[in-house]
Every structure is written in C-alpha cells, then in structure tokens.
Design an enzyme around this catalytic site. Structure first.
Site, PDB file in Angstrom:
ATOM      1  N   SER A  51       0.818  -1.215   0.000  1.00 45.07           N
ATOM      2  CA  SER A  51       0.000   0.000   0.000  1.00 45.07           C
ATOM      3  C   SER A  51       0.854   1.268   0.000  1.00 45.07           C
ATOM      4  O   SER A  51       0.321   2.371  -0.185  1.00 45.07           O
ATOM      5  CB  SER A  51      -0.942   0.009   1.211  1.00 45.07           C
ATOM      6  N   HIS A  52       2.170   1.108   0.186  1.00 45.96           N
ATOM      7  CA  HIS A  52       3.073   2.264   0.151  1.00 45.96           C
ATOM      8  C   HIS A  52       4.180   2.091  -0.883  1.00 45.96           C
ATOM      9  O   HIS A  52       5.150   2.853  -0.887  1.00 45.96           O
ATOM     10  CB  HIS A  52       3.685   2.491   1.532  1.00 45.96           C
ATOM     11  N   HIS A 124       4.364  13.725   3.223  1.00 48.36           N
ATOM     12  CA  HIS A 124       4.745  12.333   3.496  1.00 48.36           C
ATOM     13  C   HIS A 124       3.684  11.430   2.895  1.00 48.36           C
ATOM     14  O   HIS A 124       2.517  11.496   3.247  1.00 48.36           O
ATOM     15  CB  HIS A 124       4.887  12.058   4.993  1.00 48.36           C
ATOM     16  N   ASP A 182       4.692   0.016  12.675  1.00 45.80           N
ATOM     17  CA  ASP A 182       4.258   1.203  11.933  1.00 45.80           C
ATOM     18  C   ASP A 182       2.788   0.994  11.629  1.00 45.80           C
ATOM     19  O   ASP A 182       2.435   0.151  10.809  1.00 45.80           O
ATOM     20  CB  ASP A 182       5.087   1.327  10.644  1.00 45.80           C
ATOM     21  N   ASP A 192      -4.574   0.946   2.270  1.00 44.18           N
ATOM     22  CA  ASP A 192      -5.217  -0.373   2.283  1.00 44.18           C
ATOM     23  C   ASP A 192      -6.697  -0.261   1.935  1.00 44.18           C
ATOM     24  O   ASP A 192      -7.265  -1.166   1.317  1.00 44.18           O
ATOM     25  CB  ASP A 192      -5.042  -1.034   3.652  1.00 44.18           C
ATOM     26  N   ARG A 313       7.868  -8.576   7.259  1.00 43.45           N
ATOM     27  CA  ARG A 313       8.560  -7.660   6.352  1.00 43.45           C
ATOM     28  C   ARG A 313       9.976  -8.154   6.064  1.00 43.45           C
ATOM     29  O   ARG A 313      10.432  -8.149   4.915  1.00 43.45           O
ATOM     30  CB  ARG A 313       8.578  -6.262   6.957  1.00 43.45           C
TER      31      ARG A 313
END
Length: 340
Positions: A51-52, A124, A182, A192, A313
């Site tokens: 999503s980023h 950001h 995060d 998302d 991750r």
C-alpha cells in the site's frame, strides 16, 4: 496503475530503484530527491508494504503535475537547541528533508543522548518504518509520527478531522533485525482502503462510515464522502489527537483538517508535518539494553505470539533479495512508459 494481465516477472531491487528514480526525475523531481524517493518506494515494494510501494506512484505523479508539491525543494535546517532541530521542507517531500537532517540528528543524539527533529511544510506519502530502520540499526530507539489528509472522523463524529496519523516505533534487538512497528491510528490505512476498493473487497464493519454517518463495510462508500474511524474507539482517537499535536502543532505544520488542495486538481499528497524522536538507549551505563529487548521478544514468542512486528517484512525482504521482486508484466511496462 494499468489493468492487470496476470503475467508475472521478477526484477531486482536495484533495477526497480533505478526505474523509479527515472520516473521521478521525468516528472519534475531533482536527481538527489528522486534517488531518496525511489529507494523508499522500491523498499516498500520489496518488503511487501504494497500500500506504500508502486501503488503510490500515480499519486506522486499526479501531485507533481498539479503543482501542489515541489519535487526540487531544498530543505532548510534550523538548529534550535542542544537536542532539537527544526526543518522547513519548503513544500517538498518529507523523506529528503529527513535525509538532509539525519547527519545532524545523529550528532545531537551522540552528544546529548536524545534528539528531536520537527519537520514542517512537508509531504509524506509513504510508510514510516523506512525512516526509522537506519536509526535502529545504528543502535538508537526511535519514534515518529506524521499527520495527513483529514479522512478520519472522531468517535460519534459526523465529519473527518484527523488523518490516518500513523505512529512508528523502532528498537534494536540483540542478535536480530530491529523490531519496528508502523501502524495507522485509523482502523485501516487509507492505502489499504483504496486497495480493498480497487479489488472489490469488503472491509470489516467498524472500519468507517458512509456519507450519512452509517457504519459500512463497503470501502467505496467510505471513500465517497464517508470517513474512516479510529481503531479502538476513543483510545485510538486520543492517539490520533496526540499525533496532530506533535506532528502538526509542535512542528508548525498544518493540521490534517487544514490541508486544502482544491486549487490543485489531481493532488494527493498531504502537506502537514512529521516529528522524529531519537534516544540513545545505552546512555548512562545501560549497555545491556538490546539484550534485554531480545529477552522480552523471546518471552512474547514463548507466550504464544508467533509473529512480532516487522517479522513478515524481513522474511519478504529476504525472499525478494533472493528471487527478485515480483511484478505483473503490465505494471512493469507501465512504469517504463512513465520514465520516458
């Protein structure tokens, strides 16, 4: 992004990073800033923070084309105390502003044991964990918060006041990768939510409300004049309020509810602020800090929690570095078209 054909290819992190840097430069970002943004975005895709990752590229480009954000901005760094820095991002992206401040930030932590950097007038549009991982790998504890575009209503509220207002925390762990969490203070991140809407998936009831203020599991209804809700009711709302105070009021940036890009059609990146707080955990003779954290992590696992924050991750990163980053072929072709 382009329609999906289903055909899949593999690309190395370095190749994806170079491709994304070319895209950013092509759309008005300086080479120095493009390198930072490309590394950030490619890293998110590599590590499974989809999503980023590439999902954000159209939004970056749209904001740049609209004139809402200055891709060539050079931040101003202001030394305002032994352990305090302010950074004016000058309407640029937050990651280059933090990168410019990082050497000075580390110097302050080494000298004082703690440091704060308050970034304002910044955009950001990514995850926060990439901002903190280098600090944790250097042995520091770090905390960051960023406010955003108002899309979250307070409990019982009828309109959006908060951004998704994420909080990130990172700590060294002896013998292991840093532990970094995060998460948005909303029930779901906006990225998302968009991914769910694009895929045609419902979201859990309680994620948000429609334009009439009614609870709904339809992400498209939440996006069409509705609002997300904080996680955990009033507790999540209190955390989100704290983020507004620290990342907007303290930094001198805009509150989420003050972001207005109505005169810039196509703009998507929120212009607010970011706070980063860094602590040297071994200052004062606490040399076993990382070992004690490792012991705590072991206790949590022994108690039955199989996966801790950032475990997935790192596993995804390891697979991506071994096998390459998986991309649909038409997505890669689309990215290549954006770089020319």
């Amino acid at each position: 992004m382009a329609d999906h054909s289903g055909a899949v290819m593999r690309i190395s992190f370095q190749a994806l990073e170079q491709l994304l840097a070319a895209i950013f430069v092509r759309h008005g970002v300086s080479e120095a800033n493009a390198t930072i943004l490309a590394g950030n975005c490619a890293g998110c895709e590599r590590d499974g923070s989809l999503s980023h990752g590439l999902f954000r590229i159209p939004g970056y480009i749209s904001s740049l084309k609209s004139g809402w954000v200055d891709g060539k901005a050079v931040p101003d760094i202001e030394d305002v105390g032994a352990a305090f820095m302010r950074v004016d991002a000058r309407n640029g992206f937050a990651q280059p502003a933090l990168a410019a401040a990082m050497p000075h930030l580390v110097d302050k932590v080494v000298a004082s044991g703690v440091a704060v950097v308050a970034i304002r007038d910044s955009h950001h549009f990514s995850a926060l964990w990439p901002d903190l991982e280098p600090l944790a790998r250097s042995g520091f504890v770090a905390l960051s918060m960023v406010s955003g575009l108002a899309c979250v209503a307070p409990p019982g509220g009828r309109s959006a006041v908060f951004g998704t207002n994420p909080i990130a925390f990172a700590t060294p762990v002896a013998g292991a990768h840093p532990m970094i969490y995060d998460f948005a203070t909303s029930a779901m991140s906006n990225g998302d939510l968009w991914l769910a809407a694009r895929a045609g998936h419902d979201v859990p009831l309680g994620t948000g409300v429609n334009a009439s203020g009614e609870l709904t599991g339809d992400p498209k209804a939440i996006l069409a004049g509705g609002a997300l809700l904080p996680f955990g009711g009033h507790k999540g709302a209190a955390l989100s309020l704290m983020v507004e105070v620290l990342a907007s009021a303290l930094t001198g940036g805009q509150f989420s509810s003050e972001v207005d890009f109505s005169n810039h059609p196509g703009a998507e990146t929120p212009k607010t602020g970011q706070i980063v707080i860094v602590i040297d955990p071994i200052r004062g003779g606490n040399k076993l800090f990382a070992e004690r954290v490792a012991k705590l992590m072991g206790s949590v696992r022994d108690a039955g929690q199989p996966r801790l924050p950032s475990d997935r991750r790192y596993r995804t990163r390891e697979a991506s570095e071994r096998d390459g980053i998986s991309l649909e072929t038409d997505t890669c072709e689309y990215l290549v078209s954006l770089s020319h």
